[in-house]
Write an enzyme that holds these catalytic residues in place. Sequence first.
Site, PDB file in Angstrom:
ATOM      1  N   CYS A 116      62.468  66.910  28.711  1.00  0.00           N
ATOM      2  CA  CYS A 116      62.301  66.052  29.873  1.00  0.00           C
ATOM      3  C   CYS A 116      60.939  65.383  29.737  1.00  0.00           C
ATOM      4  CB  CYS A 116      62.456  66.801  31.198  1.00  0.00           C
ATOM      5  SG  CYS A 116      61.175  68.007  31.552  1.00  0.00           S
ATOM      6  N   CYS A 192      66.445  64.829  31.950  1.00  0.00           N
ATOM      7  CA  CYS A 192      66.001  63.796  32.888  1.00  0.00           C
ATOM      8  C   CYS A 192      66.303  62.440  32.269  1.00  0.00           C
ATOM      9  CB  CYS A 192      64.522  63.930  33.248  1.00  0.00           C
ATOM     10  SG  CYS A 192      63.358  63.362  31.999  1.00  0.00           S
ATOM     11  N   CYS A 200      63.754  58.760  20.900  1.00  0.00           N
ATOM     12  CA  CYS A 200      63.285  60.020  20.323  1.00  0.00           C
ATOM     13  C   CYS A 200      63.314  59.946  18.796  1.00  0.00           C
ATOM     14  CB  CYS A 200      64.149  61.182  20.798  1.00  0.00           C
ATOM     15  SG  CYS A 200      63.896  61.610  22.533  1.00  0.00           S
TER      16      CYS A 200
END
Length: 274
Positions: A116, A192, A200
Amino acid sequence: MEKMIPDRLAILGHPARLALFRLLMRRYPDRLPAGEIAGALDLKASTLSTYLSSLMQVGLVTQQRAGTSLMYSVDMETVRQTFDYLLIDCCRGRPEMCAPVPVPQTSGKRSVLFLCTGNSARSIMAEAILRDMAGDRFKAYSAGTHPRDSVNPNALQALEANGITAVGLSPKHMDAFYGHTAPEMDFVFTVCNHAANEECPTWEGQPINGHWGLPDPSSLVADGADMQAAFQQTFIALRQRIAAFVQLRLDSMDRIAMQSAVDFIARLPEDYDA
C-alpha cells in the site's frame, strides 16, 4: 477483427497511451473515473480525454456512466482477441515459444507481499493476518510505495484486539523487495488504489498479482470508538480475503487458474464467510 490489429498496435505504440492501458489492465475489473486516472498518470483532462477516445475507437477501452461520472475499463474480450491473434500467428506450429509463463514449483513456503502507500495500516495488518492464519504455508511481507515512519497505532490495536501479535512489524519501502538479493515473491497484492495505480517494478520470478483495494481507515475524520470501528472493519475485510486465499489448492493450480482465483477474491462481498 484482424483488420483492427494494426490500429490497436499503433495506438499502444504511444508511450502515454500504453501507460494508460497498462493502468487499466492493472486495475481490471475495476472501472476508474477520469479524475483518478488523470491523477495517477499526471495528465491534463483534455489530454486524457484524447487518449481515452483513441483507445475506445479501437475497442480496447469501454466507457460507462455512473451517476454524473464517466467510468473507464479495458474491454477484456477485445484484449484477449488481440493477444490470441498475435500468439496464434507468431506461434503457429511452435507453441512452446509462446506458452504462458509456468508457475514455479515451490517445495517450501510461498512468499506473499502486500503493498500500500504508507505501509502503516492495511498492508501491515494483512501481513500479520497471513502470518497468524497460515504461517506454516506462507512467508508474509508488506511494504509501501511511500512508507510512513511508524505503524498506525490503531492498526496495532485492531490486531491485538483480535489476538494477533504485532511484534516486529514496521513500515518498509518496496525497494527492499526488489532486486536479485531480495526474496522472490510468489504473490504481490496491492491493498490500496494509490499503490495499484503506481508503476511498480518488474518483480523477480513474475509473481501472481492481485488488487484487493480497501478504503484507508486512517483517512476517516473521527476519533475514539468510530476510528476503532473503521479499523476493525478493515481487519475483517482483509481477514475474509486472506481466509479465502489460504484455502486455495495452489499445488494443483496453473498460473491462469491462480490469477482467476485471486481476481475472484478481490470481488468478494465484505460479508463473505470463508
